[in-house]
Structures are given as C-alpha cells and as structure tokens.
Design a protein around this motif. Structure first.
Motif, PDB file in Angstrom:
ATOM      1  N   GLY A 234       0.798  -1.218   0.000  1.00  0.00           N
ATOM      2  CA  GLY A 234       0.000   0.000   0.000  1.00  0.00           C
ATOM      3  C   GLY A 234       0.832   1.270   0.000  1.00  0.00           C
ATOM      4  N   GLU A 235       2.124   1.109  -0.175  1.00  0.00           N
ATOM      5  CA  GLU A 235       2.993   2.290  -0.196  1.00  0.00           C
ATOM      6  C   GLU A 235       3.190   2.794  -1.624  1.00  0.00           C
ATOM      7  OE1 GLU A 235       6.643   1.364   1.834  1.00  0.00           O
ATOM      8  OE2 GLU A 235       5.502   0.644   3.564  1.00  0.00           O
ATOM      9  N   ASN A 236       3.629   4.034  -1.729  1.00  0.00           N
ATOM     10  CA  ASN A 236       3.875   4.617  -3.047  1.00  0.00           C
ATOM     11  C   ASN A 236       5.250   4.224  -3.564  1.00  0.00           C
ATOM     12  OD1 ASN A 236       1.417   5.764  -2.617  1.00  0.00           O
ATOM     13  ND2 ASN A 236       2.194   7.823  -2.289  1.00  0.00           N
ATOM     14  N   THR A 237       5.405   2.975  -3.904  1.00  0.00           N
ATOM     15  CA  THR A 237       6.720   2.510  -4.368  1.00  0.00           C
ATOM     16  C   THR A 237       6.976   3.013  -5.790  1.00  0.00           C
ATOM     17  OG1 THR A 237       6.133   0.530  -3.178  1.00  0.00           O
ATOM     18  CG2 THR A 237       8.182   0.466  -4.419  1.00  0.00           C
ATOM     19  N   SER A 238       8.173   3.496  -6.023  1.00  0.00           N
ATOM     20  CA  SER A 238       8.503   4.043  -7.346  1.00  0.00           C
ATOM     21  C   SER A 238       8.907   2.920  -8.301  1.00  0.00           C
ATOM     22  CB  SER A 238       9.645   5.042  -7.232  1.00  0.00           C
ATOM     23  OG  SER A 238      10.829   4.354  -6.893  1.00  0.00           O
ATOM     24  N   PHE A 239       8.887   3.227  -9.577  1.00  0.00           N
ATOM     25  CA  PHE A 239       9.321   2.262 -10.598  1.00  0.00           C
ATOM     26  C   PHE A 239      10.775   1.878 -10.363  1.00  0.00           C
ATOM     27  CE2 PHE A 239       6.000   4.068 -13.700  1.00  0.00           C
ATOM     28  CZ  PHE A 239       5.141   3.019 -13.469  1.00  0.00           C
ATOM     29  N   GLU A 240      11.556   2.879  -9.943  1.00  0.00           N
ATOM     30  CA  GLU A 240      12.982   2.678  -9.697  1.00  0.00           C
ATOM     31  C   GLU A 240      13.178   1.558  -8.660  1.00  0.00           C
ATOM     32  OE1 GLU A 240      15.040   4.959 -11.385  1.00  0.00           O
ATOM     33  OE2 GLU A 240      16.757   3.704 -10.858  1.00  0.00           O
ATOM     34  N   GLU A 241      12.394   1.646  -7.587  1.00  0.00           N
ATOM     35  CA  GLU A 241      12.509   0.651  -6.511  1.00  0.00           C
ATOM     36  C   GLU A 241      12.063  -0.724  -6.974  1.00  0.00           C
ATOM     37  OE1 GLU A 241      11.067   1.686  -2.370  1.00  0.00           O
ATOM     38  OE2 GLU A 241      10.833   3.627  -3.404  1.00  0.00           O
ATOM     39  N   ILE A 242      10.942  -0.753  -7.702  1.00  0.00           N
ATOM     40  CA  ILE A 242      10.426  -2.043  -8.189  1.00  0.00           C
ATOM     41  C   ILE A 242      11.447  -2.694  -9.121  1.00  0.00           C
ATOM     42  CG2 ILE A 242       8.615  -3.160  -9.570  1.00  0.00           C
ATOM     43  CD1 ILE A 242       6.726  -0.898  -8.576  1.00  0.00           C
ATOM     44  N   GLY A 243      12.031  -1.885  -9.993  1.00  0.00           N
ATOM     45  CA  GLY A 243      12.990  -2.405 -10.967  1.00  0.00           C
ATOM     46  C   GLY A 243      14.288  -2.864 -10.341  1.00  0.00           C
ATOM     47  N   SER A 244      14.598  -2.363  -9.175  1.00  0.00           N
ATOM     48  CA  SER A 244      15.898  -2.675  -8.564  1.00  0.00           C
ATOM     49  C   SER A 244      16.084  -4.174  -8.313  1.00  0.00           C
ATOM     50  CB  SER A 244      16.063  -1.898  -7.259  1.00  0.00           C
ATOM     51  OG  SER A 244      15.124  -2.362  -6.321  1.00  0.00           O
ATOM     52  N   VAL A 245      14.993  -4.927  -8.174  1.00  0.00           N
ATOM     53  CA  VAL A 245      15.134  -6.370  -7.922  1.00  0.00           C
ATOM     54  C   VAL A 245      15.744  -7.119  -9.110  1.00  0.00           C
ATOM     55  CG1 VAL A 245      13.237  -6.507  -6.246  1.00  0.00           C
ATOM     56  CG2 VAL A 245      12.788  -6.894  -8.673  1.00  0.00           C
ATOM     57  N   VAL A 246      15.561  -6.563 -10.283  1.00  0.00           N
ATOM     58  CA  VAL A 246      16.149  -7.220 -11.458  1.00  0.00           C
ATOM     59  C   VAL A 246      17.149  -6.330 -12.185  1.00  0.00           C
ATOM     60  CG1 VAL A 246      14.372  -8.923 -11.944  1.00  0.00           C
ATOM     61  CG2 VAL A 246      14.067  -6.582 -12.734  1.00  0.00           C
ATOM     62  N   GLY A 247      17.403  -5.185 -11.616  1.00  0.00           N
ATOM     63  CA  GLY A 247      18.389  -4.275 -12.213  1.00  0.00           C
ATOM     64  C   GLY A 247      17.858  -3.458 -13.374  1.00  0.00           C
ATOM     65  N   TYR A 248      16.530  -3.289 -13.467  1.00  0.00           N
ATOM     66  CA  TYR A 248      15.967  -2.442 -14.512  1.00  0.00           C
ATOM     67  C   TYR A 248      15.777  -1.035 -13.964  1.00  0.00           C
ATOM     68  CZ  TYR A 248      14.745  -6.412 -17.547  1.00  0.00           C
ATOM     69  OH  TYR A 248      14.779  -7.508 -18.359  1.00  0.00           O
ATOM     70  N   LYS A 249      16.025  -0.058 -14.827  1.00  0.00           N
ATOM     71  CA  LYS A 249      15.837   1.346 -14.432  1.00  0.00           C
ATOM     72  C   LYS A 249      14.367   1.733 -14.614  1.00  0.00           C
ATOM     73  CE  LYS A 249      19.983   2.392 -13.258  1.00  0.00           C
ATOM     74  NZ  LYS A 249      20.221   2.691 -11.828  1.00  0.00           N
ATOM     75  N   ALA A 250      14.026   2.820 -13.930  1.00  0.00           N
ATOM     76  CA  ALA A 250      12.620   3.246 -13.925  1.00  0.00           C
ATOM     77  C   ALA A 250      11.966   3.349 -15.307  1.00  0.00           C
ATOM     78  CB  ALA A 250      12.495   4.560 -13.179  1.00  0.00           C
ATOM     79  N   PRO A 251      12.617   3.967 -16.286  1.00  0.00           N
ATOM     80  CA  PRO A 251      11.944   4.089 -17.591  1.00  0.00           C
ATOM     81  C   PRO A 251      11.578   2.735 -18.202  1.00  0.00           C
ATOM     82  CG  PRO A 251      13.877   5.481 -17.488  1.00  0.00           C
ATOM     83  CD  PRO A 251      13.916   4.631 -16.270  1.00  0.00           C
ATOM     84  N   ASN A 252      12.494   1.754 -18.052  1.00  0.00           N
ATOM     85  CA  ASN A 252      12.219   0.413 -18.583  1.00  0.00           C
ATOM     86  C   ASN A 252      11.053  -0.237 -17.833  1.00  0.00           C
ATOM     87  OD1 ASN A 252      14.619   1.107 -19.727  1.00  0.00           O
ATOM     88  ND2 ASN A 252      15.458  -0.959 -19.676  1.00  0.00           N
ATOM     89  N   VAL A 253      11.078  -0.056 -16.526  1.00  0.00           N
ATOM     90  CA  VAL A 253      10.012  -0.637 -15.696  1.00  0.00           C
ATOM     91  C   VAL A 253       8.669  -0.043 -16.112  1.00  0.00           C
ATOM     92  CG1 VAL A 253       9.132  -0.879 -13.352  1.00  0.00           C
ATOM     93  CG2 VAL A 253      11.595  -1.022 -13.782  1.00  0.00           C
ATOM     94  N   ARG A 254       8.665   1.277 -16.280  1.00  0.00           N
ATOM     95  CA  ARG A 254       7.422   1.947 -16.660  1.00  0.00           C
ATOM     96  C   ARG A 254       6.940   1.400 -18.006  1.00  0.00           C
ATOM     97  NH1 ARG A 254       6.540   6.619 -19.828  1.00  0.00           N
ATOM     98  NH2 ARG A 254       4.485   7.504 -19.442  1.00  0.00           N
ATOM     99  N   TRP A 255       7.886   1.242 -18.896  1.00  0.00           N
ATOM    100  CA  TRP A 255       7.577   0.730 -20.233  1.00  0.00           C
ATOM    101  C   TRP A 255       6.918  -0.641 -20.162  1.00  0.00           C
ATOM    102  CZ3 TRP A 255       7.551   2.011 -25.262  1.00  0.00           C
ATOM    103  CH2 TRP A 255       7.537   0.984 -26.168  1.00  0.00           C
ATOM    104  N   ILE A 256       7.559  -1.532 -19.413  1.00  0.00           N
ATOM    105  CA  ILE A 256       7.081  -2.919 -19.321  1.00  0.00           C
ATOM    106  C   ILE A 256       5.702  -2.964 -18.650  1.00  0.00           C
ATOM    107  CG2 ILE A 256       7.536  -5.184 -18.289  1.00  0.00           C
ATOM    108  CD1 ILE A 256      10.604  -4.310 -18.482  1.00  0.00           C
ATOM    109  N   LEU A 257       5.598  -2.278 -17.512  1.00  0.00           N
ATOM    110  CA  LEU A 257       4.332  -2.322 -16.768  1.00  0.00           C
ATOM    111  C   LEU A 257       3.194  -1.689 -17.575  1.00  0.00           C
ATOM    112  CD1 LEU A 257       5.446  -1.600 -13.086  1.00  0.00           C
ATOM    113  CD2 LEU A 257       5.257  -3.768 -14.263  1.00  0.00           C
TER     114      LEU A 257
END
Length: 404
Positions: A234-257
């Motif tokens: 329920g937290e405002n997790t950023s794309f950057e944080e989500i991507g960090s588990v696989v080493g993807y940067k925020a723009p890529n994460v945003r793209w994929i999601l």
DNA sequence: CAGAGGGAACCTCAACGGCG
DNA sequence: CGCCGTTGAGGTTCCCTCTG
C-alpha cells in the motif's frame, strides 16, 4: 455553392452522382465533366456502389442498336447499318430484351470454329492471368483473351481466377484464428501458474513482432512479483525501486508495466492541474498543433475528456495534421508516438528495436529520429504548457523521474 | 480520419492486317 | 473469306499517398 450543398455527406454526394449515371446513361467522362470530379473518382464511387459503367464504345453501340430496333429495322438492316457482327447485335438485343422485325432475307450467323490449344486450356483451368498464358505461347495477352472467348471458356476462366484468392484468404483467416486460440490458451495457462507468469506472458503477447533479443522471462516474472508485493504494502513505491530487484531502471520498468496496463503506484494522483487551467491547457496544446489524442496522452487523461471539454467550450477542433502519414495501412507519426520514440532512443535502443517495442513500422521510427530537431521542440513546448516548467527532454518520463 | 486522386496491374473493346 | 493475331486506346480494380 449554397450552405446546404456544402453540408451534403459523401453518401449523399455519391447518390447524386449515381443518379446522374442512371438517369442520363452518360459515359464516365461526361459524368466527370458534369460533376467536376476526376473519372477515377467516378469509377471509385461506381465500384463502391456496385454500379457497372459501360465502356464508351459498347454503350454507344448498344444505344444505337436499341434505337434502330425501336425504329422498326430488321436484324440484318441493323447489322448492315451498325457494321457489327450477327452475334454481337443478337446479344445486345437479347440483353435489352428487344424484339426486331423479321427479315425476308435473313443474314446467316457466321460459324466459327476454334482450334483448341490443350496447353492453354490447362492454364485456364489453373486460373492463370492472361499475361502468363501469353508468355508460354509467345503471343500477346489479347490473343489469349480472344482465344478464351472464342473457345467459350470465359466464365470458366473467371471462376478459376477467383479461386486462388478465396483459398488464400480462407487459409489466412484459419491461421489467424488458430494463433488467437493458441495465444489465449497460453495466457490462460500462464495465469493458472501465477499472476506474475500471466503478466509476463501478456507482456510478450503485447509485443507486435518477434524480438531477436527478448527480455529474459525470469526477470520479468520477478519484476511483476515485485510490483505485486509493492502494491500489497500500500505504499507509493517508485518504478525505480520495483525495478531494482532485477536491475531495470525506472523508464524500462514503466515501459514494461504500461505494456500490460499497469500504472505507477507512486504517481496515482493527477499531477495535472484541473478545472479552468486544464481547459486552457487543452486549448493551448491543440493550438500548438497536437491532435486531441496527443493532448490526452501528454495530459494523461482519456481522449473523451479532451473531446468533451472542447465540446462544452464550443470549441471546434480542426482535424490537426499528422506529423507524417506513411500509409493508412502502415503507420502515422503523431507527437505522442514521436515522444515514445525519443524516450526509447534516449535509452539507447536501436531504431529497429524501438520499432519492435512500439509495434510500429521502422520507417516511422527512422523518420521521427531523423527529424527530432524539428519535432522535439513542439513536444517540449507541450510539456512546458502542461507542467509550467520547461523539461529537458521531449517525453513525460523525465519529468516524473525528476520529480522523484 | 476521410476524401480525392495517382499509379500499377490487369482486363476489354474496336479496328485492322496477314495468311491459308 | 474467315481465322487468328496485333495494336492502341481506354476501363476496372486495388493499393497507396497526399491533404485539410
């Protein structure tokens, strides 16, 4: 031209033209002259409405034959006067259902013997085009056509010509259906395994073309799992944080999601200023040359929102010109697409890869990149209008990252 | 986005000529 | 004369591009 005439829909215009054709029995060139349109256009209208236009000579001759018959001329008199063959005149009269007076000394129809060409007959049965058949015989295609007619194989040949096309279309349709079923089934199985697996499959299916170097499946599954986990907290997790588990940067994460319809947890709130200011922004964007779809994209609202606001404001939005239209069936370059291209370009994707990722023709991507200098400033201006401050890059992502 | 029209491929028609 | 073929103009259909 009166206002009423101007308001005629294309359907109505077509009806008018078709009426001219029907009523006057004019030749296509005469209809074109009367309507001020090109003969090609008249042809198109007729074709779309399933109206057959008689070729000039045939139409005139038919009219003359009919007129002579009405005058009470006999068959042989008509033949002599018109200078056509027995069969031709008979055919015209039969088609128009016109009776002629009997002649005391009737002309005998010429008996025509056609020497058969078995090798051509074979090709006719295969539905070959005239040119191909002509090539094998070393004659012109017209010679083949006359042979087909003389040997009474015309309708058979036409029928055979259609067959391969229908067959091909059927095959394509079956293949499409099969692929669609397979895709659905694969997706279903993936979702049965887990939500993340399902989303991973959905991501791959959302790509329009096969990528030679696809993102590893395991990484994507991990990424979706990370998103799910973050969503549950329920937290405002950023794309950057989500991507960090696989080493993807925020723009890529945003793209994929975004590809599978997932939006940011961090920026769920509209950062876009609402109400009066929003309307002004819409108008400014459209004045800038963006389409309503573009404006909706950059403001992150639905197209209908822009549409509705413009309607309520009583503002007529001209059909804005696209940056470039390559072909109705291929792609159009809009500011929205250009912005996505530049975002991917800055991520150092190659042109062909960008095309694959965006599911568009690489021609469009090439063009956008080649003309970045002229296209990008408009996008930057648009984002500036929306945000009130000038962005460094012509896409939304940077603005959001910088906001982090 | 739809309308207008260009262009290519293919087809059709009328006229005419060579040849047995 | 009648058959077979050519020539050249023109029509039809489909696909594509440009424009407002």
């Amino acid at each position: 031209m009166s206002e009423q005439e101007q308001r005629l829909s294309i359907e109505e215009k077509m009806q008018q033209i078709l009426k001219i054709i029907d009523d006057s029995a004019l030749h296509i060139t005469e209809v074109a002259a009367k309507t001020g349109l090109n003969t090609k256009t008249i042809s198109q209208y007729a074709w779309r409405s399933d109206v057959r236009l008689h070729p000039k000579f045939q139409a005139n001759r038919k009219k003359r034959v009919a007129a002579l018959a009405q005058e009470g001329k006999t068959l042989d008199e008509i033949i002599t006067e018109i200078g056509l063959g027995y069969g031709t005149v008979k055919k015209y009269l039969h088609k128009e259902n016109i009776q002629v007076n009997k002649s005391s000394n009737p002309i005998k129809p010429r008996t025509r013997v056609c020497k058969r060409k078995p090798h051509i007959d074979e090709l006719i049965a295969k539905g070959y085009i005239l040119e191909e058949m002509a090539k094998t015989d070393g004659v012109t295609r017209e010679a083949i056509r006359t042979y087909i007619n003389r040997s009474g194989q015309y309708s058979f040949w036409r029928q055979q010509r259609e067959a391969p096309i229908t067959e091909q279309k059927n095959r394509e349709e079956v293949t499409r259906q099969l692929i669609s079923i397979l895709k659905q089934r694969t997706l279903q199985l993936a979702y049965q395994e887990s939500w993340a697996q399902g989303k991973t499959e959905e991501y791959f299916q959302s790509l329009h073309r096969v990528n030679k170097n696809p993102r590893p499946r395991e990484k994507l599954v991990k990424l979706f799992e990370a998103y799910k986990k973050a969503e549950e907290t329920g937290e405002n997790t950023s794309f950057e944080e989500i991507g960090s588990v696989v080493g993807y940067k925020a723009p890529n994460v945003r793209w994929i999601l975004n590809k599978v319809g997932i939006t940011s947890l961090n920026f769920t709130k509209q950062y876009f200023p609402r109400n009066k200011r929003q309307n002004e922004v819409f108008i400014e964007l459209i004045d800038l040359g963006l389409t309503k779809t573009d404006a909706a994209y950059f403001c992150e609202v639905t197209y209908s929102t822009v549409e509705m606001r413009m309607q309520r404001l009583g503002r007529k939005v001209p059909n804005a010109r696209l940056i470039k239209q390559f072909s109705p069936n291929i792609e159009r370059l809009t500011y929205r697409l250009a912005s996505q291209v530049y975002e991917a370009q800055d991520l150092r994707f190659e042109n062909t890869k960008i095309a694959k990722l965006l599911g568009v023709n690489s021609k469009v991507v090439d063009y956008a990149i080649e003309h970045r200098e002229t296209i990008a400033p408009t996008i930057i201006k648009a984002i500036e209008i929306i945000r009130g401050s000038k962005p460094d890059v012509p896409y939304l992502q940077s603005a959001r990252i910088n906001d982090c």
